[in-house]
Design an enzyme around this catalytic site. Structure first.
Site, mmCIF file in Angstrom:
data_model
loop_
_atom_site.group_PDB
_atom_site.id
_atom_site.type_symbol
_atom_site.label_atom_id
_atom_site.label_comp_id
_atom_site.label_asym_id
_atom_site.label_seq_id
_atom_site.Cartn_x
_atom_site.Cartn_y
_atom_site.Cartn_z
ATOM 1 N N GLY A 10 0.805 -1.225 -0.034
ATOM 2 C CA GLY A 10 0.038 0.019 0.150
ATOM 3 C C GLY A 10 0.720 0.979 -0.008
ATOM 4 N N THR A 126 4.991 1.492 6.216
ATOM 5 C CA THR A 126 3.570 1.295 6.496
ATOM 6 C C THR A 126 2.970 2.454 7.538
ATOM 7 O OG1 THR A 126 1.801 -0.016 7.635
ATOM 8 C CG2 THR A 126 4.074 -0.510 8.508
ATOM 9 N N ASP A 128 0.606 1.772 9.230
ATOM 10 C CA ASP A 128 0.137 0.833 10.443
ATOM 11 C C ASP A 128 1.291 0.977 11.668
ATOM 12 O OD1 ASP A 128 -2.116 0.486 8.954
ATOM 13 O OD2 ASP A 128 -2.040 -1.408 8.793
ATOM 14 N N ARG A 172 -4.656 -2.736 10.334
ATOM 15 C CA ARG A 172 -5.215 -4.062 9.943
ATOM 16 C C ARG A 172 -5.104 -5.153 10.989
ATOM 17 N NH1 ARG A 172 -6.193 -7.078 5.331
ATOM 18 N NH2 ARG A 172 -6.773 -5.169 4.246
ATOM 19 N N ARG A 276 -4.141 7.650 4.089
ATOM 20 C CA ARG A 276 -2.897 7.365 3.420
ATOM 21 C C ARG A 276 -2.391 8.454 2.544
ATOM 22 N NH1 ARG A 276 -3.479 1.402 2.040
ATOM 23 N NH2 ARG A 276 -3.135 2.157 -0.161
HETATM 24 O O1 F6P Z 1 -0.738 -0.321 4.253
HETATM 25 C C1 F6P Z 1 -1.451 -0.862 5.407
HETATM 26 C C2 F6P Z 1 -3.133 -0.456 5.086
HETATM 27 O O2 F6P Z 1 -3.198 0.968 4.940
HETATM 28 C C3 F6P Z 1 -3.822 -1.139 6.163
HETATM 29 O O3 F6P Z 1 -4.055 -0.328 7.223
HETATM 30 C C4 F6P Z 1 -5.253 -1.230 5.254
HETATM 31 O O4 F6P Z 1 -5.951 -2.301 5.766
HETATM 32 C C5 F6P Z 1 -4.722 -1.687 3.975
HETATM 33 O O5 F6P Z 1 -3.409 -0.988 4.022
HETATM 34 C C6 F6P Z 1 -5.772 -1.143 2.956
HETATM 35 O O6 F6P Z 1 -5.001 -1.721 1.652
HETATM 36 P P1 F6P Z 1 -5.672 -1.434 0.234
HETATM 37 O O7 F6P Z 1 -5.483 -0.020 0.005
HETATM 38 O O8 F6P Z 1 -5.218 -2.213 -0.617
HETATM 39 O O9 F6P Z 1 -7.312 -1.414 0.189
#
Ligand code: F6P
Length: 344
Positions: A10, A126, A128, A172, A276
């Site tokens: 991500g 990350t 997270d 997550r 993000r």
């Molecule tokens: O990078 C970690 C994260 O932001 C998690 O907190 C979240 O569950 C996941 O990525 C979401 O991923 P995607 O953008 O693939 O839905």
């Protein structure tokens, strides 16, 4: 040296700042040539590249996302994937590869190095904040700030309407963002994946608070939180094409349950990818820059199989194996010892 760079998993605020720092020190200090792979491992397998230069990275320090693009997936997903990685590296004359990624990408990097002797250095990433080996990952501070700003705003509307606001944040497997933003934003309760929640107990706490004349509450819940088994019906799990569970929605289940059990009006705010996107905070820009510089230094040290980490005030090199297959869960001194004192 000729060095490849990719971003995997991500996206995360600060990725461009890491790439910029790698390129800046690589080109200006070491006289390196930097090659960016587009869309993570896909770009390595399909040999889709972009030449990285100081000029190319100009203006990228404050920019969110990643100029290289990112994907999930791994060379181990295809039969000839590892051979194609080796072939690409040899055809492009690369001396090493820098992988900027989360738990998944770092595990792949670790295997490619340990099982196939590919010269790789990692940079942990990350929002997270769940990577073992580093005190903190870049992107986390930005996500906490965004969540805190949202909670600050929600207080006034919650108070005006005497409502419970259930705010779902990312996280997550771990509740780092929830716990930190919950403390910073003065939340009434924080639910995290590390501790299955008891919906009855949460409702009882909200009711006691109500009885004390506090009619507005903010409940912060990490997206990966789960109820004690059998206590609250949850949505069926949906998987993406990589077998990754698509999270999101636990706040809705909680808000409905609060409404039914207490009669209080509850509303849901799912912050999602807002956390993000966009520009990294100053803290994350500094950390990303330090990680980028450390990564290109590690390449020149031939510290293959290592990643840049923060320990206290220092940036160090740590074995990728330290991060693989583990999750850095919330420090209970922070959750039980600090956050909980401010819950209802
Ligand atoms: O990078 C970690 C994260 O932001 C998690 O907190 C979240 O569950 C996941 O990525 C979401 O991923 P995607 O953008 O693939 O839905």
């Amino acid at each position: 040296m000729r060095v490849g760079v990719l971003t995997g998993g991500g996206d995360c605020p600060g990725l461009n700042a890491v790439i910029r720092a790698i390129v800046r020190k690589g080109e200006r200090h070491y006289g390196d040539e930097l090659v960016g792979f587009l869309d993570a491992w896909d770009g390595v397998l399909d040999r889709r590249t972009v030449p990285l230069s100081v000029e190319f990275m100009r203006g990228m320090l404050p920019r969110g996302g990643t100029v290289l693009g990112t994907r999930r997936g791994s060379p181990f997903d295809t039969e000839d994937g590892v051979e194609r990685v080796k072939q690409t590296m040899s055809d492009l004359g690369l001396d090493g590869l820098i992988v900027i990624g989360g738990n998944g990408s770092l595990s792949v990097a670790c295997r490619l190095h340990s099982e196939h002797n590919i010269p790789i250095v990692g940079v942990p990433k990350t929002i997270d904040n769940d990577i073992v080996g580093t005190d903190v990952t870049f992107g986390f501070n930005t996500a906490v700030q965004i969540a805190t700003d949202a909670i600050d705003r929600l207080h006034t509307t919650a108070e005006s309407h005497d409502r419970v606001m259930v705010v779902e944040v990312m996280g997550r497997h771990t509740g780092w963002i929830a716990t930190s933003a919950g403390i910073a934003g003065g939340a009434t309760a924080v639910l995290i994946p590390e501790i299955p929640f008891d919906i009855d107990e949460l409702c009882a706490r909200l009711s006691r608070r109500h009885d004390r004349g506090r009619f507005a509450s903010i409940v912060v819940v990490a997206e990966g939180s789960e109820p004690i088994p059998g206590t609250l019906e949850m949505e069926d799990k949906v998987l993406d094409r990589f077998g990754h569970v698509v999270l999101g929605g636990v706040a809705t289940r909680i808000a409905i349950a609060i409404g039914k059990r207490t009669g209080f009006e509850a509303r849901v705010v799912q912050l999602g990818h807002v956390q993000r996107g966009g520009t990294p905070t100053a803290f994350d820009r500094v950390l990303s820059t330090r990680f980028g510089v450390a990564a290109i230094d590690a390449v020149h040290d031939e510290a293959w199989g290592k990643m840049a980490v923060l320990r206290g005030e220092k940036i160090l090199q740590e074995d990728l194996t330290v991060a693989v297959g583990k999750t850095r869960t919330v420090d209970m001194d922070l959750y039980e010892g600090v956050a909980k004192h401010f819950f209802a």
